[in-house]
Motif scaffolding. Sequence first.
Motif, short mmCIF file in Angstrom:
data_model
loop_
_atom_site.label_atom_id
_atom_site.label_comp_id
_atom_site.label_asym_id
_atom_site.label_seq_id
_atom_site.Cartn_x
_atom_site.Cartn_y
_atom_site.Cartn_z
N LEU A 1 11.93 -34.02 62.38
CA LEU A 1 13.27 -33.53 62.32
C LEU A 1 14.12 -34.67 61.49
O LEU A 1 13.84 -35.58 61.41
N ASP A 2 15.26 -34.06 61.03
CA ASP A 2 16.51 -34.80 60.18
C ASP A 2 17.25 -35.45 61.24
O ASP A 2 17.64 -36.69 61.04
N ASP A 3 17.32 -35.24 62.54
CA ASP A 3 18.11 -35.77 63.36
C ASP A 3 17.14 -35.70 64.70
O ASP A 3 16.27 -35.03 64.90
N ARG A 4 17.73 -36.63 65.80
CA ARG A 4 16.95 -36.59 66.97
C ARG A 4 17.47 -35.51 67.83
O ARG A 4 18.48 -35.14 67.89
N ILE A 5 16.44 -35.21 68.80
CA ILE A 5 16.65 -34.26 70.02
C ILE A 5 16.33 -34.99 71.35
O ILE A 5 15.71 -36.00 71.39
N ASP A 6 16.80 -34.34 72.19
CA ASP A 6 16.52 -34.62 73.58
C ASP A 6 15.50 -33.76 74.18
O ASP A 6 15.65 -32.60 74.63
N PRO A 7 14.13 -34.35 74.44
CA PRO A 7 12.90 -33.50 74.86
C PRO A 7 13.62 -32.77 76.16
O PRO A 7 12.98 -31.74 76.49
N ASP A 8 14.12 -33.60 76.96
CA ASP A 8 14.38 -33.21 78.27
C ASP A 8 15.44 -31.89 78.54
O ASP A 8 15.53 -31.25 79.51
N ILE B 1 7.09 -31.28 72.06
CA ILE B 1 8.64 -31.57 71.67
C ILE B 1 8.98 -33.14 72.03
O ILE B 1 8.62 -33.57 72.99
N THR B 2 9.33 -33.86 70.62
CA THR B 2 9.38 -35.31 71.12
C THR B 2 10.65 -35.54 70.44
O THR B 2 11.50 -34.66 69.71
N PRO B 3 11.35 -36.79 70.60
CA PRO B 3 13.04 -36.78 69.89
C PRO B 3 12.60 -36.59 68.44
O PRO B 3 13.89 -36.33 67.84
N THR B 4 11.53 -36.76 67.74
CA THR B 4 11.75 -36.64 66.30
C THR B 4 10.93 -35.74 65.60
O THR B 4 11.04 -35.29 64.34
N LYS B 5 9.92 -35.06 66.36
CA LYS B 5 9.01 -34.11 65.87
C LYS B 5 9.13 -32.77 66.70
O LYS B 5 9.25 -32.88 68.03
N LEU B 6 8.69 -31.60 66.29
CA LEU B 6 8.42 -30.69 67.09
C LEU B 6 7.36 -29.67 66.44
O LEU B 6 7.32 -29.67 65.18
N SER B 7 6.70 -28.86 67.36
CA SER B 7 5.65 -27.92 66.91
C SER B 7 5.40 -26.77 67.75
O SER B 7 5.74 -27.21 69.01
N LEU B 8 5.07 -25.68 67.38
CA LEU B 8 4.97 -24.39 67.96
C LEU B 8 3.62 -23.69 67.19
O LEU B 8 3.80 -23.36 66.13
N THR C 1 11.79 -9.52 72.68
CA THR C 1 11.74 -9.30 71.13
C THR C 1 11.23 -10.43 70.42
O THR C 1 10.96 -10.24 69.34
N ALA C 2 11.27 -11.62 70.97
CA ALA C 2 11.16 -12.69 70.06
C ALA C 2 10.68 -13.93 71.11
O ALA C 2 10.86 -13.81 72.29
N THR C 3 10.11 -14.82 70.41
CA THR C 3 9.71 -16.08 71.30
C THR C 3 10.72 -17.05 70.37
O THR C 3 10.66 -17.32 69.01
N SER C 4 11.46 -17.80 71.12
CA SER C 4 12.48 -18.78 70.57
C SER C 4 12.23 -19.92 71.30
O SER C 4 11.90 -20.16 72.26
N GLY C 5 12.80 -21.16 70.73
CA GLY C 5 12.91 -22.27 71.17
C GLY C 5 14.36 -23.04 70.82
O GLY C 5 15.21 -22.63 69.97
N VAL C 6 14.88 -23.42 71.90
CA VAL C 6 16.32 -24.14 71.94
C VAL C 6 16.08 -25.65 71.92
O VAL C 6 15.31 -26.23 73.03
N TYR C 7 16.46 -26.32 70.95
CA TYR C 7 16.50 -27.79 70.94
C TYR C 7 17.61 -28.49 70.73
O TYR C 7 18.57 -28.09 69.80
N ARG C 8 17.82 -29.36 71.84
CA ARG C 8 19.42 -29.99 71.94
C ARG C 8 19.39 -31.30 71.76
O ARG C 8 18.43 -31.94 72.03
N ASN C 9 20.35 -31.83 70.91
CA ASN C 9 20.59 -33.18 70.60
C ASN C 9 21.44 -34.12 71.75
O ASN C 9 21.90 -33.09 72.75
#
Length: 244
Positions: A220-227, A200-207, A236-244
């Motif tokens: 990403l089209d917009d920046r996120i906050d890795p922290d 997870i970086t401010p502009t890219k993510l992979s999993l 039932t699922a693996t999920s990621g929450v990415y916050r800007n």
Amino acid sequence: MMEEYPHDAALFALASRHEKPEEFLETVFSFLQRRSPLFDGGVQAVEDAVLNIVKKYGKKAAATRFQEIEDEKDRKKREEARKEAEMRRREKEWDEEKKRQREELQKRKQKAEEKNKKQDAKSSEPPKFEEISEEGEGSEKVTKLESADAEENEDPNLQTPNAGNGGYTDNYVWTQTLQDLEVRFRIPLNIKTKDIVSSITPTKLSLGIKGETALIDGTLDDRIDPDESFWQRGKTATSGVYRN
């Protein structure tokens, strides 16, 4: 106690008929020259008398101006103190809100870590894929929403947004709000947490699964906050929450 000036009304009415103060003074001296003995003692006596009057009211004018300047300084000090107090109040509110958000995020991260540990503790099972849904955890199947309007769309490849204002691919379903982007991935349930790799970086993510092609890997089209972002294994699922 304020001084009383009983002739102000009459003098103001007279002065308002002149464009300049000098013209008003000329009218006054014309009157005194014609209707008073002021000039009987000679011009020098008149100049001395006028100079004394000018000095007297010049001092009053200077004192008044000085007081106005001091009053303005006091007003500015009070205004600066008010602004500073308001800024301190807002900073306190911001700090309290940031603290609340950090505590909330920490609780979510701890909960995610606990789920990951429980998932790792499960015994190995034959590959069984998670059932993910655009409608959230707990749904029984992947639902691809369609509408009658889709057939009329000029581009047949465009997706109709799901209930979470997101979409889907073969590998994941995503939803979004103004602050968060949540992605639910299709990963076999027998895959352990340690075998899942994420970046997870401010502009890219992979999993994805270690040694295999990433399920998601892009800009990403917009920046996120890795922290402020994280991923977790659920029942039932693996999920990621990415916050800007």
